[in-house]
Design an enzyme around this catalytic site. Structure first.
Site, PDB file in Angstrom:
ATOM      1  N   TYR A   8      -5.185   0.649  10.617  1.00 55.33           N
ATOM      2  CA  TYR A   8      -4.644   1.638   9.622  1.00 55.33           C
ATOM      3  C   TYR A   8      -5.042   1.707   8.668  1.00 55.33           C
ATOM      4  O   TYR A   8      -5.278   1.867   7.226  1.00 55.33           O
ATOM      5  CB  TYR A   8      -3.448   2.640  10.048  1.00 55.33           C
ATOM      6  N   GLU A  26      -7.141  -0.269   6.272  1.00 55.48           N
ATOM      7  CA  GLU A  26      -8.066  -0.652   6.289  1.00 55.48           C
ATOM      8  C   GLU A  26      -9.330   0.418   6.559  1.00 55.48           C
ATOM      9  O   GLU A  26      -9.994   0.655   5.164  1.00 55.48           O
ATOM     10  CB  GLU A  26      -8.991  -2.087   6.856  1.00 55.48           C
ATOM     11  N   LYS A  74      -7.671   3.512   5.392  1.00 59.48           N
ATOM     12  CA  LYS A  74      -6.889   4.343   4.497  1.00 59.48           C
ATOM     13  C   LYS A  74      -7.611   3.788   3.511  1.00 59.48           C
ATOM     14  O   LYS A  74      -8.190   4.540   1.903  1.00 59.48           O
ATOM     15  CB  LYS A  74      -5.917   4.094   4.258  1.00 59.48           C
ATOM     16  N   ASN A  77       6.976   5.788   2.678  1.00 58.65           N
ATOM     17  CA  ASN A  77       7.503   5.950   4.127  1.00 58.65           C
ATOM     18  C   ASN A  77       8.833   7.522   3.479  1.00 58.65           C
ATOM     19  O   ASN A  77       9.192   6.920   2.347  1.00 58.65           O
ATOM     20  CB  ASN A  77       8.837   4.992   4.271  1.00 58.65           C
ATOM     21  N   VAL A  81      10.947   4.031  11.214  1.00 60.01           N
ATOM     22  CA  VAL A  81      12.333   3.617  11.729  1.00 60.01           C
ATOM     23  C   VAL A  81      12.962   4.394  11.850  1.00 60.01           C
ATOM     24  O   VAL A  81      14.643   4.422  12.153  1.00 60.01           O
ATOM     25  CB  VAL A  81      12.140   2.012  10.769  1.00 60.01           C
ATOM     26  N   VAL A  82      13.087   5.600  11.189  1.00 62.07           N
ATOM     27  CA  VAL A  82      14.052   6.154  11.139  1.00 62.07           C
ATOM     28  C   VAL A  82      14.041   7.196  11.821  1.00 62.07           C
ATOM     29  O   VAL A  82      15.050   7.658  12.248  1.00 62.07           O
ATOM     30  CB  VAL A  82      13.804   7.918   9.506  1.00 62.07           C
ATOM     31  N   THR A  88      12.594  -4.679   3.469  1.00 59.82           N
ATOM     32  CA  THR A  88      13.304  -3.413   2.620  1.00 59.82           C
ATOM     33  C   THR A  88      12.191  -2.251   3.028  1.00 59.82           C
ATOM     34  O   THR A  88      10.723  -2.792   2.938  1.00 59.82           O
ATOM     35  CB  THR A  88      13.228  -3.693   1.412  1.00 59.82           C
ATOM     36  N   ARG A 116       8.531  -3.008   0.454  1.00 57.76           N
ATOM     37  CA  ARG A 116       8.671  -1.224  -0.019  1.00 57.76           C
ATOM     38  C   ARG A 116       9.101  -1.366  -0.888  1.00 57.76           C
ATOM     39  O   ARG A 116      10.157  -0.926  -1.033  1.00 57.76           O
ATOM     40  CB  ARG A 116       7.885  -0.600   1.120  1.00 57.76           C
TER      41      ARG A 116
END
Length: 313
Positions: free
Chosen positions: A143, A145, A147, A172, A185-186, A208, A275
């Site tokens: 993903y 590399e 992008k 995110n 995660v959400v 974070t 992040r």
């Protein structure tokens, strides 16, 4: 205008399709439905200005349109790590095929890139001049590399052919239409909390993330397509408010009234520790900044998952 949205049945794609329809545009949604679903389009699939086509961006495609927005690619670790080769193919061939059509028609083309191009960053906040710290052979590299290669192609088409490109680096993002099992995660925390299951935190929870509500992000996309002049990106798009993963879990438990305990497991390989976007460029060039606070966005997202889980049961 007549837009082609690749990956238009996905989480972000469906919100973009909806926004463009509300703005009065005609939209072609091209999707292979690997991670996207027609259910994401159900509220507006009967709209006469929308055409939904099953297709794969790894194969050349041709439509008479005024603009292309390329969002096709699995974006959650669960999906792209299951099919890493296909993920890289989608990023690279999808970019090439989108660029070739844009060049042929002489129209603008938008690339949905990602904050993952920064890898596990050594600077914070991350701005667009930072080159990143990416493992090119790790389990996330298909993903990351992919992008990064797509960004290279977009910039080279712009320099060599004058193709009218836009590159957005997405941090995110969350909101309704996220998949129940996509591993982000959400959605993970909300689904676990609503079912009073243990909330699983990988690592100690001190890493974070910055969470942007989906309608804020889509507004930035629309503003980018209206850009004039030489600015093509990349432009960071995200919410600069930074939260630890543990803080997110505690907030979701509070908002859902859940009895879920928190459990800690080993941190996956190459998982970024931090992040936080620097959105100075987005603010100055687009006049944009997020407006939806985390509590408000999570409340809307929780209501969506409540309904989705209720229907499933």
């Amino acid at each position: 205008m007549r837009y082609l949205i690749t990956g238009g049945a996905g989480f972000l794609g469906s919100h973009l399709v909806e926004r463009l329809l509300l703005d009065g545009h005609n939209v072609i949604c091209l999707d292979n439905f690997y991670t996207g679903t027609k259910d994401n389009l159900r509220n507006f699939i009967q709209n006469d200005q929308l055409e939904v086509i099953r297709g794969d961006v790894t194969e050349p495609f041709s439509f008479e349109v005024d603009a292309i927005m390329n969002l096709a690619c699995p974006a959650s670790p669960v999906h792209y790590q299951r099919f890493p080769v296909e993920t890289t193919r989608t990023s690279v061939l999808g970019a090439l095929n989108s660029l070739d059509l844009a060049r042929k028609l002489d129209i603008p083309v938008f690339q949905a890139s990602t904050s993952e191009v920064y890898g596990d960053p050594t600077v914070s906040p991350q701005n667009e001049t930072y080159w990143g710290n990416v493992n090119p052979i790790g389990i996330r590299s298909c993903y990351d590399e992919g992008k990064r290669a797509a960004e290279t192609l977009y910039m080279d088409y712009n320099r060599q052919y004058g193709t009218k490109i836009r590159i957005a680096r997405i941090f995110n993002t969350y909101g309704p239409r996220m998949s129940v099992n996509d591993g982000r995660v959400v959605s993970n925390f909300i689904v676990q909390a609503l079912q009073n299951q243990p909330i699983t935190i990988y690592g100690d929870g001190s890493q974070t993330r910055s969470f942007c509500y989906v309608t804020d992000l889509i507004d930035a996309f629309v503003r980018m397509m209206k850009l004039e002049g030489s600015l093509v990106g990349p432009i960071n798009l995200g919410n600069p408010s930074e939260f630890t993963i543990l803080q997110l879990a505690e907030k979701i438990i509070e908002l859902t009234g859940s009895r879920s305990p928190i459990e800690f497991e080993l941190l996956p390989s190459d998982d970024p520790k931090q992040r936080k976007p620097d959105i100075s460029l987005a603010s100055s060039a687009l006049g944009w900044k997020p407006s939806v606070e985390l509590n408000e966005g999570l409340t809307k997202t929780i209501e969506y998952f409540k309904e989705k889980i209720s229907k499933a049961n």
